[in-house]
Design an enzyme around this catalytic site. Sequence first.
Site, PDB file in Angstrom:
ATOM      1  CG  ASP A  61     -10.259  -8.941  10.429  1.00 13.57           C
ATOM      2  OD1 ASP A  61     -10.297  -8.130   9.661  1.00 13.57           O
ATOM      3  OD2 ASP A  61      -9.621  -9.861  10.620  1.00 13.57           O
ATOM      4  CB  SER A 114      -4.645  -6.618   6.231  1.00 10.04           C
ATOM      5  OG  SER A 114      -5.546  -6.726   5.509  1.00 10.04           O
ATOM      6  CE1 TYR A 125      -3.326  -2.534   0.045  1.00  4.52           C
ATOM      7  CE2 TYR A 125      -2.797  -3.017   2.323  1.00  4.52           C
ATOM      8  CZ  TYR A 125      -3.166  -3.525   1.297  1.00  4.52           C
ATOM      9  OH  TYR A 125      -4.266  -4.508   1.351  1.00  4.52           O
ATOM     10  CG  HIS A 152      -9.506  -5.717   8.246  1.00  5.74           C
ATOM     11  ND1 HIS A 152      -8.935  -6.789   8.428  1.00  5.74           N
ATOM     12  CD2 HIS A 152      -8.915  -4.767   7.223  1.00  5.74           C
ATOM     13  CE1 HIS A 152      -7.750  -6.712   7.755  1.00  5.74           C
ATOM     14  NE2 HIS A 152      -7.773  -5.741   7.094  1.00  5.74           N
TER      15      HIS A 152
END
Length: 604
Positions: A267, A136, A61, A302
Amino acid sequence: MLIPPEFAPNFKPSLTQSVTVSSSIRRNIPIPMQDGVRLATDLSFPAEPGRYPVLLERTPYGKHQSVMVSIGAPEFLAANGYVVAVQDARGRFASEGIWYPFRDEAWGTHKDGFDTVEWLATQDWCDGQVGTFGGSFAGFNQYLHAGAPSPHLRAMFARQAACSLRDEWIYRGGAFELGFLLMWAARNSLEALRNRIAQIERICLEGQLDFLRYRPAVKNPLLSDPFDWIKDNLQLQDDEGYWKQFDVSPFHETFTVPTYHLASWFDIFLGGSLRNFIGMRHAGGSAEARRRHRLTIGPWMHGPRTDSELDGRKVGEVDFGPDARWDYKGEMLRWFDYVLKQKPNGFNKQPAVHYFVMGLNCWRTADDWPPPSVSYKEFYFDGRRSGSAASLNDGSLSWTPGDQDAPPARFLHDPNQPVETVGGNTLYSLTIQQPGESLGWKELNAEAGSRDQRTIEDRCLTFTSEPLDADLEVTGPVHARLFISSTAADTDFVVRLTDVFPDGRSMLVCDGIQRARYRESNYRPTLLDPGNVYELTVDLWATSYVFRQGHRLRAIVNSSSFPRFDVNPGTGESAATATGMVNAENTVYVDRERRSHLVLPVGA
């Protein structure tokens, strides 16, 4: 791979993006992989020179805006005596190479995680110990170290991540995680394309002859399809060999790195976090192996903002109170201090498991997961009307099986009119975005959490208990055992467990889905013979919830949850390739011989 001789980052943050400037931060350090590709890495150092443990986050990311950067973790951990490395994954942002999610992380042809840990451990500012952190994507790539761990990898802190990419990321119960995966793929493919363009532009400017000499030209990685991985995920669902490269469970027994597993009840990766903790802790087979693992399960959705006023306590439409908030950065520091610096901070005296009990809204501890005191009790679907639900059948739940000749409950599944998703363990957004605009956690979790299911119950079967005479705690794994038939060759069964409040609200506690053709095997699907009765199990993963006196329990059953999951076309084909759809008349049996029921963990 075509690699220019001099490294230059493939991405530079714009002037509008906030990037900390400090003498203790070194940016875009090119860490070489075994195939020559260089991964751009930012390093944050403590104020005093010396040799320190290194903590690593590997992200797709953007290292300038990673999840850990967004909560200030690098500065916090560096200020407490760690060198912190945040790295752009292969083919992402400033790094070189071709991005194919998770393929190059650990034990494949390329071992980027392994190579990075080895490089960090040999630097003169590292004491030889490397820990990993993140969640994640950056949690699953930590777990993938289990297949080829570096000897210098000494600790992990993995938040909300899968055990099997197939079973807890791409699919669940055989159904495709449509809302999450397709939108995640689309958004992340924009950066993959930008990175590819930057690499091609540089080759055209600086390495034309290298580009022309590449043989065979058809295998030139810069000309490969950047969407191959999405197509593979959709088209290779039944290919066991393909998915083995993304499955951590075969390595549970041999993985010895101390690991903190962080999970949460709402989540999308809850099932994977629990599988990894249980598998790694139990497969080791010794007290020492069990000591290496810790598990915390909070009530959250999440994301990392467990200590915020909003994300730390409000989950969908439910506020779980101030005690739900949790100090993520502080717990990471305590864990790494305990494992990497041997600080006597009490970790060795704490129970292995901390979990949040929803309904009571408090924390509890246990020596294992599920808690050893749990027993399992069957709660039977009953054809008698409960008088509490505006559903297709308004059935009952009972601790005793139904009548011998109790009639079954039926409903019609029309794939062109699917029942919509209302909350749950999901992660997708229907928010309208402007070009270049990024989504925050509020938007990504906008459809998740505990939400009132009454808006869909009129299109579903329901089975509801009498009001409880006393509080009932359900803590541990939950599943539904159904006896079903269908007029279609394939269909789905979705089961939701809810808490029915005295005012009528039907608040989601946990849910699950099972695609019928995968009822017996993940990789060898078998179609239904229309009219025959089959036994089928729906895994609702797990919860810890106290249903209060005067409340009711409700099971909601139908065959879709759109757009969270893809809609089963009913033809026996994959929804990704099917062009036709058929209606399915689905039947759930509740008689004494075919006793559909929930299996609930009670007595914790």
